[in-house]
Design a protein around this motif. Structure first.
Motif, PDB file in Angstrom:
ATOM      1  N   HIS A 279       0.653  -5.691  -7.436  1.00 19.53           N
ATOM      2  CA  HIS A 279       1.907  -4.962  -7.612  1.00 19.53           C
ATOM      3  C   HIS A 279       1.693  -3.780  -8.552  1.00 19.53           C
ATOM      4  O   HIS A 279       1.036  -3.886  -9.581  1.00 19.53           O
ATOM      5  N   GLY A 280       2.243  -2.649  -8.175  1.00 13.99           N
ATOM      6  CA  GLY A 280       2.138  -1.472  -9.027  1.00 13.99           C
ATOM      7  C   GLY A 280       0.931  -0.605  -8.748  1.00 13.99           C
ATOM      8  O   GLY A 280       0.745   0.416  -9.417  1.00 13.99           O
ATOM      9  N   ARG A 281       0.079  -1.005  -7.793  1.00 17.79           N
ATOM     10  CA  ARG A 281      -1.101  -0.199  -7.460  1.00 17.79           C
ATOM     11  C   ARG A 281      -0.978   0.333  -6.037  1.00 17.79           C
ATOM     12  O   ARG A 281      -0.452  -0.336  -5.143  1.00 17.79           O
ATOM     13  N   LYS A 282      -1.483   1.557  -5.845  1.00 11.23           N
ATOM     14  CA  LYS A 282      -1.389   2.182  -4.530  1.00 11.23           C
ATOM     15  C   LYS A 282      -2.421   1.621  -3.565  1.00 11.23           C
ATOM     16  O   LYS A 282      -2.224   1.652  -2.357  1.00 11.23           O
ATOM     17  N   GLU A 283      -3.556   1.152  -4.100  1.00  8.89           N
ATOM     18  CA  GLU A 283      -4.599   0.618  -3.226  1.00  8.89           C
ATOM     19  C   GLU A 283      -5.276  -0.565  -3.890  1.00  8.89           C
ATOM     20  O   GLU A 283      -5.180  -0.769  -5.107  1.00  8.89           O
ATOM     21  N   ALA A 284      -5.970  -1.350  -3.064  1.00 11.46           N
ATOM     22  CA  ALA A 284      -6.685  -2.519  -3.570  1.00 11.46           C
ATOM     23  C   ALA A 284      -8.029  -2.102  -4.156  1.00 11.46           C
ATOM     24  O   ALA A 284      -8.455  -0.951  -4.022  1.00 11.46           O
ATOM     25  N   LEU A 285      -8.690  -3.041  -4.833  1.00  5.88           N
ATOM     26  CA  LEU A 285     -10.030  -2.784  -5.351  1.00  5.88           C
ATOM     27  C   LEU A 285     -11.001  -2.641  -4.178  1.00  5.88           C
ATOM     28  O   LEU A 285     -11.087  -3.527  -3.331  1.00  5.88           O
TER      29      LEU A 285
END
Length: 284
Positions: free
Chosen positions: A182-188
């Motif tokens: 949540h709160g991130r535009k993309e995953a690692l």
């Protein structure tokens, strides 16, 4: 990996914090790798991590991982993170993505034979017909995991408290690791970060007890068959399938091997016979 630096611990597990607190007062810090599932190695400069790496650690915390972090003294260019996901996190994520898990054949059989009077489901009995299939009717049945279903229906190892055995935990942790928090535009993007040098390595941790047991069973080959089920349970289905194929392939190579040996024998003995006849002057 250094065992003498003071560890840094994160996560919500009170037991983990208290244990780390006790170990800070001791001279040595014991190896906790066996209690974690995944290792992440981040680059550092003289023991200090970059802002980018701090962002990765923040993301891992947001994903729900418990983190045990320590530094490598020789050389001072690595920070090691040991990761594990709490059981409730694994349950919630498995339910969210409809993760498929193996059902317990004994429990399925029991549930079917008892039926469900409230839902008006009559008892069901399925007989085993060996001439049709060597497998029992309730073997190798998979279903989506749901927290609304009693966990007793899912298969678990002997004496295990939950069906989330080691291989299942690793699969779910790998999926969580590359999911978007949540709160991130993309995953690692693990593979891209490793290629770029922003991460040094990400790998699952071995279980020494299980590897020693697997090695002991494997050492009995060829007097006993390869422990294919144990290979599958430890390394996963892909590696297990590879060894099943190699086992099948090797067995069937025995047929052309015998034929080739016989052909080679007749060729050699025939050549020797011709040479002997030529030496003694016997016409062929």
């Amino acid at each position: 990996m250094d065992q003498y630096r003071e560890p840094q611990v994160s996560g919500s597990n009170d037991e983990m914090h208290s244990r780390a607190s006790e170990e800070r007062q001791s001279t040595f810090i014991r190896d906790l790798a066996s209690e974690y599932d995944i290792c992440v190695v981040l680059p550092a400069s003289k023991g200090d991590i970059s802002e980018r790496s701090k962002g990765y650690i923040k993301t891992l915390r947001m994903l729900g991982f418990e983190i045990f972090m320590y530094k490598n003294l020789d050389p001072e260019n690595e920070v090691i993170l040991l990761l594990r996901a709490p059981l409730e996190k694994l349950r919630a994520y498995a339910d969210q993505i409809d993760f498929v898990m193996l059902l317990d054949p004994e429990q399925i059989k029991k549930q079917l034979e008892e039926g469900d009077a409230e839902s008006k489901i009559a008892p069901v009995t399925i007989s085993h017909m060996e001439e049709i299939s060597p497998y029992e009717p309730y073997d190798y049945i998979y279903a989506k995991f749901s927290r609304n279903i009693n966990e007793i229906l899912y298969w678990r190892e002997d004496d295990a408290e939950t069906p989330f055995r080691e291989m299942i935990r690793l699969k779910l942790c790998a999926l969580i690791l590359e999911s978007r928090s949540h709160g991130r535009k993309e995953a690692l993007k693990i593979r891209r970060y490793i290629r770029s040098g922003w991460m040094k390595a990400v790998f699952p941790l071995h279980n020494k007890v299980r590897t020693e047991l697997l090695s002991m069973k494997w050492s009995r080959f060829p007097f006993q068959r390869i422990p294919l089920d144990d290979v599958k349970e430890y390394f996963g289905e892909k590696i297990g399938l590879y060894f099943v194929f190699m086992d099948h392939y090797t067995k069937f190579l025995a047929i052309p091997a015998v034929i080739g040996t016989m052909a080679l024998w007749f060729t050699i003995t025939g050549s020797i016979s011709i040479s002997i006849c030529s030496l003694v002057g016997i016409p062929l």
